[in-house]
Each structure stands twice: as C-alpha cells, then as structure tokens.
Design an enzyme around this catalytic site. Structure first.
Site, PDB file in Angstrom:
ATOM      1  N   ASP A 114      40.833  80.670  60.655  1.00 14.95           N
ATOM      2  CA  ASP A 114      40.086  81.767  61.293  1.00 14.95           C
ATOM      3  C   ASP A 114      40.929  83.030  61.354  1.00 14.95           C
ATOM      4  OD1 ASP A 114      38.159  79.814  61.775  1.00 14.95           O
ATOM      5  OD2 ASP A 114      38.930  79.383  63.776  1.00 14.95           O
ATOM      6  N   HIS A 139      39.063  89.125  66.861  1.00 16.06           N
ATOM      7  CA  HIS A 139      40.244  89.744  67.463  1.00 16.06           C
ATOM      8  C   HIS A 139      41.174  90.274  66.370  1.00 16.06           C
ATOM      9  CE1 HIS A 139      38.793  87.276  70.766  1.00 16.06           C
ATOM     10  NE2 HIS A 139      39.673  87.816  71.589  1.00 16.06           N
ATOM     11  N   HIS A 175      41.379  79.457  68.187  1.00 13.10           N
ATOM     12  CA  HIS A 175      40.990  79.624  66.785  1.00 13.10           C
ATOM     13  C   HIS A 175      41.820  78.688  65.929  1.00 13.10           C
ATOM     14  CE1 HIS A 175      38.032  82.811  66.473  1.00 13.10           C
ATOM     15  NE2 HIS A 175      38.702  83.548  67.344  1.00 13.10           N
TER      16      HIS A 175
END
EC number: 2.7.8.-
Length: 301
Positions: A260, A216, A256
């Site tokens: 990350d 993302h 996450h």
C-alpha cells in the site's frame, strides 16, 4: 543485372543549415529544396527518405542477408557491452533484479488461502508494534501527530490552488483519491490481525478505510513534488522525512501493508504527471492562453 539496378535512385549527403551555416546531422536529397526542406515535386520530407525496391529485394528485407543484416544486436561488440555496464549501470542492476526475482517467484512456496498474508514490513517493525500495543498513550500521540501531518499536506495542496492560483497539485489529489476509491473498493484487503487503531488517527473516529493504496503517502508525495517544482527544496525535504516516519508508523500499527505504501509513492508521482499532461492539453485547447480553473471574465472583474 546492371550497376544502376542495384543502387537507389537517391543520393544522400550532409546539408549545411542555411540559417547558421553549421552542418546538421540529418540527410537531404540532392535537388532544389523549398522553405520546408522538401524537394520540389516530392512528397517526402527530409527524414522520410525511402529507398526504392531493386531487383535484389533490399526494400523487402530479403536481400543482402535479410533481417540479420539489419538487426541491431548483430553490430554489437565487446566494447559496447563495457560501455553499457559503465554508463548504464542502473538498467543493468534492474536486469539482474529481473533474473533474481524470476528465480524467487518460480520457487516460492505460496501462502495458504487461510493463512495471514506475509508482509516484510510487518516483520521489520515487529518490535515497534509490540511497543505501541503496550503503550496506548504513545500510539495515540503518534496518531495525532500523523493526523496533523495529513492536515499539513492537505492545506498546502489546497493553498496552491486557492491562494497561488496553481491547480496542478489539487487536480493530482482529485485524480489520486478517485482512483484510490475505485481500486480500494474493487479489492478489499483483510485488516491485519495486529492492527492498532486510534480515535484521533486520520480518518478520525475509528471509521473504516481502504487499505489499498495509502492516501497518506500519495498525498504527501504530491505536495513534495509541487514543492520541488517551485524550488521549495527545504520544505520538500521536511515532507519527505515526515512521509518516511509516517510510513514506519503505519507499518508498526499495521494500518497499511507494505505494498500500500509503495504504490502510494508511485501513485503520487503518476497522478502528478497526469495532472501536468491535463494542464498542457487544456492550454493547447485554449490556443496557448495558459491553464486556469478560473474564467477570463472573473480575472478581468
């Protein structure tokens, strides 16, 4: 020992540029120069002057004080230190950070093997996690909005290639997601205990996903960097703000770990740079005709 034996057989002087008449900062060898700034009969270029070895052994670094006379730090003064601190304060801050975190790392109590990983982002967003856990509908709405944002960045990246004919962002995404797949499978991190999933969150359907690293965030960075490159600054700022909000939500839902998200930012920058180098390499290979994923025949037709 004669004076000639202790001197090099080349003399260095500033040379005027024959094109504009201005002095250069380089040095030249006395004598006749050809058009490539080489001395006739000499194989060395202007910047490849090497003093010949003398009886004192300067060429081998054993004379005149040895390496100590040539070490850069031997010429530093207090004025240099002040200059660095004033004009290069960012590296100085990182140097202080290095020393600080060396102390933290070497005195930190390690997390036991059977304990939950410590994540500072989870600590900061603890209240948000409780709110989303107690309000499933709000969690679903935020997940749907996040999925829309993922669709926006995907659409932009593909648009730049299919419509605008610029493949760099698309190549960046391909590099990034391939590397993410390799790393994500190689080290499969445990799902946080307080994870809040949603059927409308991307990837849609409560399917499994790689935790390391955040696609993302990396995808949003790739799109934002391309927008800045094309001077679409307002759109880039909007994407950056949405990326920050997305990161907060991912921490709040435990989708996450903090690492990350941080690596996702770095990955977006890295693979955008690699895609640029790939384009440059392919352009040179095709004799400067430019980079394109479409053949010349297709463009003509």
């Amino acid at each position: 020992m004669t004076a000639a034996a202790t001197e090099t057989d080349v003399s260095l002087r500033r040379r005027s540029n024959s094109l504009n008449g201005n002095n250069t900062n380089g040095v030249a060898i006395d004598g006749t120069l050809d058009n490539n700034n080489r001395r006739i009969g000499d194989t060395n270029t202007q910047m490849e002057i090497t003093a010949k070895k003398t009886d004192n052994g300067y060429a081998n670094g054993v004379g005149g004080g040895g390496w100590r006379s040539k070490a850069s730090f031997m010429t530093w003064t207090a004025r240099d230190v002040v200059y660095v601190a004033r004009y290069h304060w960012i590296p100085c801050m990182f140097a202080a950070g290095l020393l600080f975190f060396m102390g933290v790392e070497y005195t930190l109590q390690m997390i036991p093997a059977r304990s939950e990983p410590f994540d500072l982002g989870f600590v900061v967003t603890r209240s948000l996690n409780r709110v989303l856990a107690s309000s499933p509908d709000l969690n679903t709405v935020l997940a749907a909005l996040n999925t829309v944002f993922v669709g926006m960045q995907t659409t932009y990246i593909v648009w730049t290639w299919l419509v605008e004919g610029r493949a760099r962002a698309t190549i960046s995404a391909l590099f990034m997601f391939t590397c993410r797949g390799i790393l994500g499978y190689s080290t499969q991190l445990p799902l946080p205990q307080d994870f809040l999933g949603s059927g409308v969150d991307f990837p849609v359907g409560n399917v499994s996903f790689f935790l390391f690293f955040s696609g993302h965030v990396a995808g949003s960075m790739i799109a934002s960097l391309d927008m800045r490159r094309m001077q679409r600054l307002r759109l880039a700022i909007i994407f950056d703000i949405l990326n920050v909000l997305q990161s907060i939500r991912l921490l709040g839902t435990r989708g996450h770990y903090t690492i990350d998200l941080a690596v996702g930012v770095g990955a977006g920058i890295l693979f955008d740079s690699l895609a640029g180098k790939y384009e440059e390499m392919m352009s040179k290979r095709h004799l400067g005709t430019g980079f394109s994923l479409i053949s010349k025949e297709s463009l003509v037709n």
